[in-house]
Design an enzyme around this catalytic site. Structure first.
Site, PDB file in Angstrom:
ATOM      1  N   PRO A  84       4.681  -4.934  -1.971  1.00 20.01           N
ATOM      2  CA  PRO A  84       5.810  -4.447  -2.765  1.00 20.01           C
ATOM      3  C   PRO A  84       5.408  -3.228  -3.596  1.00 20.01           C
ATOM      4  CG  PRO A  84       4.908  -6.449  -3.732  1.00 20.01           C
ATOM      5  CD  PRO A  84       4.203  -6.245  -2.420  1.00 20.01           C
ATOM      6  N   HIS A  85       6.351  -2.332  -3.764  1.00 20.25           N
ATOM      7  CA  HIS A  85       6.120  -1.145  -4.574  1.00 20.25           C
ATOM      8  C   HIS A  85       7.470  -0.565  -4.956  1.00 20.25           C
ATOM      9  CE1 HIS A  85       6.480   0.106  -0.383  1.00 20.25           C
ATOM     10  NE2 HIS A  85       6.968   1.260  -0.816  1.00 20.25           N
TER      11      HIS A  85
END
Lengths: 95, 173
Positions: free
Chosen positions: B68-69
């Site tokens: 995730p980012h």
């Protein structure tokens, strides 16, 4: 040959795909440019082949160029196989 | 030159076998490490969760592995990466790669700066033995060993991890 590596934001996944596809092109001696984009910006770009995470299947429905959908961004074998297939498809279309 | 991964993934930014009820909690646990390390603002965690809501589970980049980012302007203070393994895998909603038990939260400041770290990361996550070791690690120490390879001299400083073992099953070795 212009290849677009796509993800939702053009930062993480697409960058990893871009690096992997560049490795494939170098290993196969194929001249080409790989660009990483978010899926929104990509719409206005002229490319020959699209590479994206398999989870973006729906967003890429109706694409006018060959699309390689990758399940595992870290699986070099899968990426090589699918990207080369998409490139062959592009070449068969007389691109 | 320092290996980016060795620099990013250290005793402060990894946790083995954390508890997370769902994908949101899994992102939060990985994001918390970055917040505690002053690498991102707390709002970055919500931005990572919003990315999954908005764009789907493509952050699950490989079977069982999520990256995730969010965007640099969502609160990244400096380039950073954290890694947590989950005691119980959770579903992110990916058609093929669920469930997820390895979560790497990632913060970038611009496109160019993190390329080398991503290359290192791709190499690590493409190494089935290394990933098996990451999954098998029961303690933070074992996890660091699995990430950085078993050779003791390749370990970075900061290995004297404090007693941050808040996992209920922190049984040690």
């Amino acid at each position: 040959m212009r290849i677009a590596a796509l993800c939702g934001m053009g930062f993480g996944t697409s960058m990893m795909l871009k690096l992997a596809v560049e490795d494939v092109l170098a290993a196969e001696g194929i001249k080409g440019e790989v660009l990483s984009w978010d899926v929104g910006s990509f719409r206005s770009q002229q490319v020959d082949v699209v590479v994206a995470s398999s989870d973006m299947r729906r967003q890429l429905e109706g694409a006018e160029v060959p699309v390689a959908l990758i399940d595992s961004v870290v699986n070099k074998d899968e990426i090589r196989e699918k990207v080369l297939a998409a490139i062959r498809e592009h070449q068969a279309e007389g691109g | 030159m320092t290996e980016p991964l060795l620099a990013f993934l250290n005793a402060r930014t990894i946790r083995a076998q954390v508890q997370a009820a769902d994908w949101r909690a899994a992102i939060a646990r990985a994001g918390d490490l970055l917040v505690e390390d002053s690498a991102v603002e707390p709002r970055y965690i919500e931005a990572m969760q919003a990315t999954v809501e908005e764009h789907g589970a493509y952050v699950v980049i490989a079977p069982g592995i999520a990256l995730p980012h969010a965007r640099p302007e969502d609160g990244v203070i400096r380039p950073a990466l954290s890694l947590v393994t989950l005691a119980e895998p959770v579903a992110f909603g990916h058609a093929d790669n669920d469930p997820v038990d390895v979560v790497l939260a990632f913060g970038a400041v611009d496109k160019a700066a993190h390329v080398r770290a991503l290359q290192e990361l791709a190499r690590l996550l493409g190494d089935d033995d290394a990933v098996a070791g990451i999954r098998a690690a029961r303690t933070d120490e074992e996890l660091l060993d699995a990430i950085h390879g078993t050779s003791a001299d390749s370990r970075s400083a900061g290995n004297e991890s404090t007693d941050n073992d808040d996992s209920p099953d922190g049984l040690g070795r």
